[in-house]
Design an enzyme around this catalytic site. Structure first.
Site, PDB file in Angstrom:
ATOM      1  N   GLU A   1     -59.058   9.420  30.720  1.00  0.00           N
ATOM      2  CA  GLU A   1     -57.746   9.296  30.081  1.00  0.00           C
ATOM      3  C   GLU A   1     -57.847   8.202  29.035  1.00  0.00           C
ATOM      4  O   GLU A   1     -58.219   7.067  29.356  1.00  0.00           O
ATOM      5  CB  GLU A   1     -56.670   8.906  31.094  1.00  0.00           C
ATOM      6  CG  GLU A   1     -56.255  10.026  32.025  1.00  0.00           C
ATOM      7  CD  GLU A   1     -55.184   9.583  33.023  1.00  0.00           C
ATOM      8  OE1 GLU A   1     -54.930  10.356  33.947  1.00  0.00           O
ATOM      9  OE2 GLU A   1     -54.643   8.468  32.882  1.00  0.00           O
TER      10      GLU A   1
ATOM     11  N   ASP B   1     -45.574   0.657  31.969  1.00  0.00           N
ATOM     12  CA  ASP B   1     -46.820  -0.007  32.322  1.00  0.00           C
ATOM     13  C   ASP B   1     -46.623  -1.446  32.751  1.00  0.00           C
ATOM     14  O   ASP B   1     -45.758  -2.151  32.244  1.00  0.00           O
ATOM     15  CB  ASP B   1     -47.786   0.039  31.134  1.00  0.00           C
ATOM     16  CG  ASP B   1     -48.394   1.422  30.972  1.00  0.00           C
ATOM     17  OD1 ASP B   1     -49.047   1.882  31.925  1.00  0.00           O
ATOM     18  OD2 ASP B   1     -48.200   2.036  29.913  1.00  0.00           O
TER      19      ASP B   1
END
Lengths: 275, 423
Positions: free
Chosen positions: A52, A63
């Site tokens: 990824e 995040d």
């Protein structure tokens, strides 16, 4: 249905080998373009089954601090979407098989704009997309056009995705399903293994697609435990933290940077090997 | 997509007040761009809000609180000396104009701004949903104070996310939040302003989604927030409509309000959107000037459409889609986005969006204090900055209503600093 992709082929091969997928997340251009290119080339050899590649964004709302910092390092070093796509195209010249999934937030894709981004991503050898802030309710603006170009659109399912909502989330998902093991941001609290197992079983009951588990996976032991019942695990914050810890006093890459990540990926891969 | 756009452009022929559609779109803008973890809750919130809207008991409780706790209705005040001042300015330029200026006095509300209108509405929603913990972002601290206030009033624990830069420049409000029992988290990521506070609030929400309600402070974010915040703030425009009809026997000719996220503005504007004769101006923070890169916070005058914080709207961003920090002297306007309904009203041309610089706002701040004995917040000082330019050009029978959405107590030390005063 999209036609068979590298992701589909990779999971089929893993199944034959009786292995779980190790999905590795790194942020494009972190800590700088050259180091990242070297790192990307090394990851498959170290045991990354799927990569990824984070598309850095100024406001990574889902995040935690580790990936926020990785995004900022990349942006500071001059990373752009054009460069990210070029890095994937370069990687493809020497690695025709390892699936690459671009992961990030919608705005940089939206302003690229979408059609141009999808065309260039497909041409560069990208296999799938994870766009955190585009829910299935907005499928027609990104997911469906991506599928038309043969890209897998990989959806996150979470502990809050209940039975009523799960079919909506799975409808246009392809490649694999990413189970977010905690309610929270990346790299946060460690997931509770038994909860994850029951949730993964629930999702697998609703789809034929492989299910991988991510968010909060740090060690080989934990990865192995979480992978039980699933088809793989994603490791991200731990890898970008290894990058951060390897940097010199000015925040520049050092001779330790690539090996630090490679060693961690090797140990995770080892831990996932069937016994 | 093409079909959807066509539908909205057809709709505007009949009314500007029908949005959003069932997916939260105002034309191209709005929507629900959030992580999957939050989607079920956003859908629950939509359902809870629709139920509440249809429940007379909800409206009765809210109206009672707005009246006896919030201090509504706020007065509509004829600013006589400013009106005279602008007429003198017009005369000095050889003109005969000078609009008649009214202030909608939302700075007189409990907590000192329009923010209480929304926080009272949302805390009732949170209670209906059985949520036991409240979070919020704040820029200038006005929303944070209004949230801390209603949390104290209803006995719910409260955490406020505020950019570290804003914590410094709005310290009186930080002290107020502490005194009201809120926990204030200084956010150091990014430039430490409102956008970063909102990122951090979203991170908290996604982590504590099971028991936590997020009181968004402006008419932005994922659907249904832009709609419900607008509805709660529309009390401003509804009252203004009644009050001006009573005072003047007719509707106003001109409305002016400042725009950060745009909640006070949409609250004033929305009840008048279908009144063709009402000219409407939204005033954005022009900072150091629109020609200064990253030196302003005028997302509509100087940005382009993008997706951030749950909605598609005008954003300050670079060519690569990275969000810019922007700049404004006013912490409450220092945000790189704007509510999606404003973006749509810009696209349709119904509302005029104009920038006012830091300096113009500071001048207006001083003018208002000296002429009217009202110390405005720096946010509505931007609105007044535009009134200063506009009013002298309008005829004397032009009725102009400006929303005085906040008082300036929080800003006096910062303004004294800018003016070089030693206190």
């Amino acid at each position: 249905m999209t036609k068979e992709t590298r992701i589909d082929r990779r999971f089929a091969a893993l199944k034959t080998e009786g292995r779980k997928a190790l999905v590795c997340f790194v942020t494009a251009g972190d800590p700088d373009a050259d180091t990242f290119a070297k790192l990307l080339a090394e990851l498959p050899k170290a045991g990354a089954d799927i990569i990824e590649v984070g598309m850095p964004f100024s406001d990574p709302m889902a995040d935690g601090p580790a990936i926020q910092a990785a995004s900022l390092r990349a942006l500071k070093s001059g990373q752009t979407m054009v460069k990210t796509l070029a890095m994937v195209a370069n990687f493809r010249k020497t690695d025709p098989d390892t699936p690459i999934v671009l992961m990030g937030y919608y705005n940089p894709v939206y302003v690229y704009p979408v059609d141009k981004f999808l065309d260039e991503a497909a041409a560069a050898g990208v296999d799938g997309l994870i766009i955190v802030d585009v829910p299935p309710e907005a499928d027609e603006e990104l997911c469906l056009p991506a599928m038309e170009r043969g890209l897998n659109f990989i959806r996150l399912t979470t502990p809050t995705t209940d039975a009523k909502r799960l079919p909506t989330v799975l409808t246009n998902t392809s490649g694999f399903v990413y189970y977010v093991s905690i309610t929270g941001i990346t790299g946060a609290a460690a997931p509770v293994v038994n909860d994850v197992h029951s949730q993964v079983a629930r999702i697998k009951g609703a789809t034929e697609l492989p299910v991988v588990v991510g968010f909060g996976v740090r060690t080989g032991e934990q990865a192995a435990a979480l992978a039980k019942g699933a088809d793989g695990v994603v490791v991200g914050s731990a890898l970008v933290s290894a990058i951060k810890d390897s940097l010199g006093p000015n925040g520049d890459a050092t001779a330790k940077t690539v090996p630090a990540v490679v060693d961690l990926v090797k140990s995770l891969s080892q831990a996932l090997k069937p016994v | 997509m093409a079909g959807k756009d066509k539908k909205s452009s057809d709709a505007k022929l009949n009314s500007y007040r029908t949005g959003p559609d069932e997916q939260g779109h105002f034309g191209l803008f709005g929507g629900r761009f959030v992580a999957e973890t939050l989607m079920p809750l956003i859908l629950d919130l939509e359902k809870a809000y629709n139920d509440a809207k249809a429940d007379p008991a909800f409206h009765a409780e809210l109206t009672d609180l707005l009246t006896h706790y919030g201090g509504r209705p706020s007065p509509l005040y004829y600013a006589e000396r400013l009106t005279e001042h602008f007429r003198e300015v017009a005369a000095a330029q050889g003109g005969k104009g000078g609009a008649k200026i009214y202030f909608k006095r939302d700075e007189l509300n409990h907590t000192g701004s329009h923010k209480i209108n929304n926080t009272l509405g949302q805390i009732l929603l949170a209670r209906r949903m059985g949520k036991t913990r409240i979070i919020a972002e704040t820029g200038a601290g006005q929303h944070g104070v209004a949230v801390a206030t209603v949390c104290a009033r209803f006995g719910l624990p409260c955490e406020i996310f505020m950019g570290a830069t804003d914590v410094k420049r709005q310290s009186p409000n930080v002290a107020r939040m502490y005194m009201l029992g809120a926990k204030v988290n200084a956010v150091t990521s990014g430039a430490g302003t409102l956008k970063d506070a909102m990122n951090e609030a979203l991170r908290d929400w996604v982590t504590n989604v099971h028991d936590t309600y997020y009181i968004i402070g402006t008419a932005a974010g994922p659907h249904p927030y832009p709609e419900l915040v607008r509805d709660f703030q529309s009390v401003i425009g509804k009252e203004t409509r009644e009050q001006i009809l009573e005072r003047e026997g007719r509707l106003p000719d001109t409305l002016v309000a400042c725009i950060g996220g745009g909640s006070n503005a949409i609250g004033l504007f929305h009840p008048f959107l279908d009144d063709e004769g009402v000219a409407i101006y939204g005033v954005e923070a022009g900072g150091h000037g629109l020609d200064v890169e990253n030196g302003h916070a005028a997302s509509m005058s100087g940005g382009k459409p993008g997706v951030l914080h749950g909605n598609r709207t005008y954003l300050l961003q670079d060519a690569d889609g990275q969000i810019l920090e922007g700049h404004s002297i006013s912490a409450g306007l220092d945000y790189p986005g704007v509510g999606p309904e404003h973006s749509w009203l810009k696209a349709t041309g119904r509302v005029n969006y104009v920038p006012i610089t830091d300096k113009e706002a500071l001048d207006a701040f001083q003018l208002c204090a000296r002429q009217e004995g009202i110390i405005p917040a720096l946010e509505p000082s931007h609105a007044l900055g535009y009134v200063t330019k506009l009013a002298p050009t309008l005829p004397r029978d032009n009725l102009l209503v400006m929303n005085m959405c906040g008082r300036g107590d929080k800003d006096v030390f910062a303004v004294a600093g800018y003016l070089g005063m030693t206190i």
